[in-house]
Design a protein around this motif. Sequence first.
Motif, PDB file in Angstrom:
ATOM      1  N   TRP A 128      16.762   3.339  40.830  1.00  0.00           N
ATOM      2  CA  TRP A 128      16.213   3.614  42.155  1.00  0.00           C
ATOM      3  C   TRP A 128      16.107   5.115  42.417  1.00  0.00           C
ATOM      4  CZ3 TRP A 128      13.380   0.878  45.211  1.00  0.00           C
ATOM      5  CH2 TRP A 128      13.423  -0.508  45.137  1.00  0.00           C
ATOM      6  N   LEU A 129      17.076   5.864  41.968  1.00  0.00           N
ATOM      7  CA  LEU A 129      16.984   7.321  42.096  1.00  0.00           C
ATOM      8  C   LEU A 129      15.832   7.861  41.256  1.00  0.00           C
ATOM      9  CD1 LEU A 129      20.683   8.611  42.117  1.00  0.00           C
ATOM     10  CD2 LEU A 129      19.056   8.566  44.012  1.00  0.00           C
ATOM     11  N   GLY A 130      15.597   7.243  40.088  1.00  0.00           N
ATOM     12  CA  GLY A 130      14.477   7.656  39.257  1.00  0.00           C
ATOM     13  C   GLY A 130      13.152   7.438  39.965  1.00  0.00           C
ATOM     14  N   ARG A 131      13.018   6.277  40.632  1.00  0.00           N
ATOM     15  CA  ARG A 131      11.796   6.019  41.397  1.00  0.00           C
ATOM     16  C   ARG A 131      11.640   7.039  42.524  1.00  0.00           C
ATOM     17  NH1 ARG A 131      13.957   0.482  41.078  1.00  0.00           N
ATOM     18  NH2 ARG A 131      12.876  -0.622  39.390  1.00  0.00           N
ATOM     19  N   THR A 132      12.752   7.312  43.221  1.00  0.00           N
ATOM     20  CA  THR A 132      12.716   8.304  44.302  1.00  0.00           C
ATOM     21  C   THR A 132      12.305   9.665  43.768  1.00  0.00           C
ATOM     22  OG1 THR A 132      14.467   7.132  45.493  1.00  0.00           O
ATOM     23  CG2 THR A 132      14.095   9.431  46.098  1.00  0.00           C
ATOM     24  N   TYR A 133      12.862  10.025  42.622  1.00  0.00           N
ATOM     25  CA  TYR A 133      12.539  11.319  42.013  1.00  0.00           C
ATOM     26  C   TYR A 133      11.052  11.409  41.677  1.00  0.00           C
ATOM     27  CZ  TYR A 133      12.278  15.032  38.552  1.00  0.00           C
ATOM     28  OH  TYR A 133      11.920  16.163  37.869  1.00  0.00           O
ATOM     29  N   LEU A 134      10.514  10.395  41.010  1.00  0.00           N
ATOM     30  CA  LEU A 134       9.122  10.455  40.570  1.00  0.00           C
ATOM     31  C   LEU A 134       8.150  10.422  41.745  1.00  0.00           C
ATOM     32  CD1 LEU A 134       9.211   8.223  37.371  1.00  0.00           C
ATOM     33  CD2 LEU A 134       8.945  10.702  37.492  1.00  0.00           C
ATOM     34  N   VAL A 135       8.465   9.665  42.792  1.00  0.00           N
ATOM     35  CA  VAL A 135       7.614   9.680  43.989  1.00  0.00           C
ATOM     36  C   VAL A 135       7.660  11.051  44.652  1.00  0.00           C
ATOM     37  CG1 VAL A 135       7.352   8.742  46.316  1.00  0.00           C
ATOM     38  CG2 VAL A 135       7.754   7.198  44.398  1.00  0.00           C
ATOM     39  N   SER A 162       3.505  15.055  33.386  1.00  0.00           N
ATOM     40  CA  SER A 162       4.785  14.757  32.732  1.00  0.00           C
ATOM     41  C   SER A 162       5.536  13.654  33.464  1.00  0.00           C
ATOM     42  CB  SER A 162       5.642  16.021  32.615  1.00  0.00           C
ATOM     43  OG  SER A 162       5.885  16.583  33.902  1.00  0.00           O
ATOM     44  N   GLY A 163       5.439  13.619  34.801  1.00  0.00           N
ATOM     45  CA  GLY A 163       6.063  12.532  35.551  1.00  0.00           C
ATOM     46  C   GLY A 163       5.430  11.190  35.232  1.00  0.00           C
ATOM     47  N   TRP A 164       4.097  11.180  35.117  1.00  0.00           N
ATOM     48  CA  TRP A 164       3.395   9.951  34.760  1.00  0.00           C
ATOM     49  C   TRP A 164       3.766   9.493  33.354  1.00  0.00           C
ATOM     50  CZ3 TRP A 164       1.119   5.846  36.506  1.00  0.00           C
ATOM     51  CH2 TRP A 164       0.259   5.118  35.699  1.00  0.00           C
ATOM     52  N   ARG A 165       3.864  10.435  32.415  1.00  0.00           N
ATOM     53  CA  ARG A 165       4.238  10.079  31.045  1.00  0.00           C
ATOM     54  C   ARG A 165       5.666   9.518  30.995  1.00  0.00           C
ATOM     55  NH1 ARG A 165       1.144  12.350  26.844  1.00  0.00           N
ATOM     56  NH2 ARG A 165       2.486  11.058  25.530  1.00  0.00           N
ATOM     57  N   ALA A 166       6.562  10.093  31.790  1.00  0.00           N
ATOM     58  CA  ALA A 166       7.939   9.583  31.843  1.00  0.00           C
ATOM     59  C   ALA A 166       7.955   8.156  32.390  1.00  0.00           C
ATOM     60  CB  ALA A 166       8.804  10.493  32.706  1.00  0.00           C
ATOM     61  N   TYR A 167       7.162   7.905  33.423  1.00  0.00           N
ATOM     62  CA  TYR A 167       7.094   6.568  34.016  1.00  0.00           C
ATOM     63  C   TYR A 167       6.513   5.560  33.029  1.00  0.00           C
ATOM     64  CZ  TYR A 167       5.386   2.747  36.934  1.00  0.00           C
ATOM     65  OH  TYR A 167       5.119   1.514  37.446  1.00  0.00           O
ATOM     66  N   ARG A 168       5.417   5.934  32.372  1.00  0.00           N
ATOM     67  CA  ARG A 168       4.790   5.024  31.424  1.00  0.00           C
ATOM     68  C   ARG A 168       5.722   4.722  30.246  1.00  0.00           C
ATOM     69  NH1 ARG A 168       1.851   1.582  32.690  1.00  0.00           N
ATOM     70  NH2 ARG A 168       1.001   1.413  30.576  1.00  0.00           N
ATOM     71  N   ALA A 169       6.488   5.714  29.814  1.00  0.00           N
ATOM     72  CA  ALA A 169       7.404   5.502  28.691  1.00  0.00           C
ATOM     73  C   ALA A 169       8.481   4.487  29.038  1.00  0.00           C
ATOM     74  CB  ALA A 169       8.026   6.827  28.269  1.00  0.00           C
ATOM     75  N   PRO A 193      13.819   6.864  24.435  1.00  0.00           N
ATOM     76  CA  PRO A 193      13.793   8.255  23.936  1.00  0.00           C
ATOM     77  C   PRO A 193      12.622   9.068  24.481  1.00  0.00           C
ATOM     78  CG  PRO A 193      14.314   6.736  22.154  1.00  0.00           C
ATOM     79  CD  PRO A 193      13.900   5.894  23.315  1.00  0.00           C
ATOM     80  N   ALA A 194      11.416   8.477  24.490  1.00  0.00           N
ATOM     81  CA  ALA A 194      10.264   9.197  25.019  1.00  0.00           C
ATOM     82  C   ALA A 194      10.430   9.440  26.516  1.00  0.00           C
ATOM     83  CB  ALA A 194       8.978   8.421  24.754  1.00  0.00           C
ATOM     84  N   HIS A 195      10.989   8.474  27.235  1.00  0.00           N
ATOM     85  CA  HIS A 195      11.236   8.637  28.673  1.00  0.00           C
ATOM     86  C   HIS A 195      12.178   9.814  28.929  1.00  0.00           C
ATOM     87  CE1 HIS A 195      12.142   7.701  32.838  1.00  0.00           C
ATOM     88  NE2 HIS A 195      13.425   7.664  32.534  1.00  0.00           N
ATOM     89  N   ARG A 196      13.253   9.878  28.153  1.00  0.00           N
ATOM     90  CA  ARG A 196      14.204  10.980  28.323  1.00  0.00           C
ATOM     91  C   ARG A 196      13.545  12.324  28.041  1.00  0.00           C
ATOM     92  NH1 ARG A 196      19.324  10.237  24.815  1.00  0.00           N
ATOM     93  NH2 ARG A 196      19.811  12.196  25.886  1.00  0.00           N
ATOM     94  N   TRP A 217      13.196  22.859  23.182  1.00  0.00           N
ATOM     95  CA  TRP A 217      14.277  23.137  22.233  1.00  0.00           C
ATOM     96  C   TRP A 217      15.412  22.121  22.406  1.00  0.00           C
ATOM     97  CZ3 TRP A 217      19.321  25.030  23.540  1.00  0.00           C
ATOM     98  CH2 TRP A 217      20.112  25.322  22.434  1.00  0.00           C
ATOM     99  N   LEU A 218      15.774  21.819  23.654  1.00  0.00           N
ATOM    100  CA  LEU A 218      16.828  20.838  23.909  1.00  0.00           C
ATOM    101  C   LEU A 218      16.404  19.443  23.456  1.00  0.00           C
ATOM    102  CD1 LEU A 218      18.019  21.991  27.446  1.00  0.00           C
ATOM    103  CD2 LEU A 218      19.310  22.150  25.310  1.00  0.00           C
ATOM    104  N   ILE A 219      15.130  19.116  23.660  1.00  0.00           N
ATOM    105  CA  ILE A 219      14.621  17.816  23.237  1.00  0.00           C
ATOM    106  C   ILE A 219      14.742  17.659  21.723  1.00  0.00           C
ATOM    107  CG2 ILE A 219      12.478  16.493  22.970  1.00  0.00           C
ATOM    108  CD1 ILE A 219      11.731  17.599  25.802  1.00  0.00           C
ATOM    109  N   ARG A 220      14.335  18.673  20.987  1.00  0.00           N
ATOM    110  CA  ARG A 220      14.425  18.615  19.528  1.00  0.00           C
ATOM    111  C   ARG A 220      15.883  18.590  19.075  1.00  0.00           C
ATOM    112  NH1 ARG A 220      10.291  21.824  15.930  1.00  0.00           N
ATOM    113  NH2 ARG A 220      10.993  20.101  14.629  1.00  0.00           N
ATOM    114  N   ARG A 221      16.732  19.312  19.767  1.00  0.00           N
ATOM    115  CA  ARG A 221      18.143  19.368  19.403  1.00  0.00           C
ATOM    116  C   ARG A 221      18.816  18.001  19.566  1.00  0.00           C
ATOM    117  NH1 ARG A 221      22.981  21.755  22.047  1.00  0.00           N
ATOM    118  NH2 ARG A 221      24.219  22.801  20.465  1.00  0.00           N
ATOM    119  N   ARG A 222      18.322  17.219  20.514  1.00  0.00           N
ATOM    120  CA  ARG A 222      18.880  15.898  20.756  1.00  0.00           C
ATOM    121  C   ARG A 222      18.182  14.803  19.951  1.00  0.00           C
ATOM    122  NH1 ARG A 222      20.261  19.066  24.560  1.00  0.00           N
ATOM    123  NH2 ARG A 222      21.927  18.647  26.069  1.00  0.00           N
ATOM    124  N   GLY A 223      17.224  15.193  19.114  1.00  0.00           N
ATOM    125  CA  GLY A 223      16.552  14.217  18.281  1.00  0.00           C
ATOM    126  C   GLY A 223      15.560  13.342  19.019  1.00  0.00           C
TER     127      GLY A 223
END
Length: 264
Positions: free
Chosen positions: A125-132, A168-175, A182-185, A248-254
């Motif tokens: 629910w916080l994720g939905r609030t964030y993306l809106v 980027s918000g739309w891509r996170a939602y679609r993922a 992983p793609a969402h993160r 860089w952080l994304i690649r570091r976390r695989g």
Amino acid sequence: MVEPVETTPSGRGGFDRLNHRQGPELNHRRGPELNHRRIGARIGWAWVLLSALGIAGFAVVPYLTASLAALGEAQSGLAPHYAAQPAFVQAALYVHAIGGGLALIVGPLQFWKGFRDRAPRVHRWLGRTYLVSVALAAAAGLVMAPFNSAGFVGFFGFGALAVLWLVSGWRAYRAIRRRDVPAHRAWMMRNYALTYSAVMLRIWLPLLLVLQIPFAGAGGFDFEAAFANAYAAVPFLCWLPNLVVAEWLIRRRGLPSYRVVRPA
């Protein structure tokens, strides 16, 4: 050419597999390194949360406690500039400030693993609030971009920021709808890096002002001219380095990331 690439995890899972192959001696050496990384991650998260809370209070609360006209008369921030703009631009300013401030505060909680594990429903629910909130703030930012106080640099810099914020918000939602965690993160990390531009803008501005002091002429330090110079740089400076750090952080976390490759 830029192409997506899924990097090898450098977190706990990656070390566990490596340790299984190479024995307890490596595990003994890696233990302190993992602890240092966890401590560093917690310090970084705490800094992001506290700075987000501070900037949200500093930048948003005044618009909730006083009218734009009153803030303009008090010469508070950019209020004098926007107080002279059309009503729809002023409305966009409030939507941008409130939506962006809410996203700035909610975002760090979404990266708290313990919170995600213990309260997954609240996390969703916080994720939905964030993306809106991001969608509203970014759309309002696009409305404001032609009326910004930094001219064409601000139009292109803040306009590009708003577009990337939306995408980027739309891509996170679609993922996450595809259950591709992983793609969402990865996309959420990119998106919050753009949200965090609100903090970096207010860090870069005073830093750029201070850097200009040694170059003051015989007439002394001209604050208005120095501020104009600094504000001409921040429309891009407040978010481009953030994206570099996020990748860089994304690649570091695989997580799924991007890299520049030479065409064959």
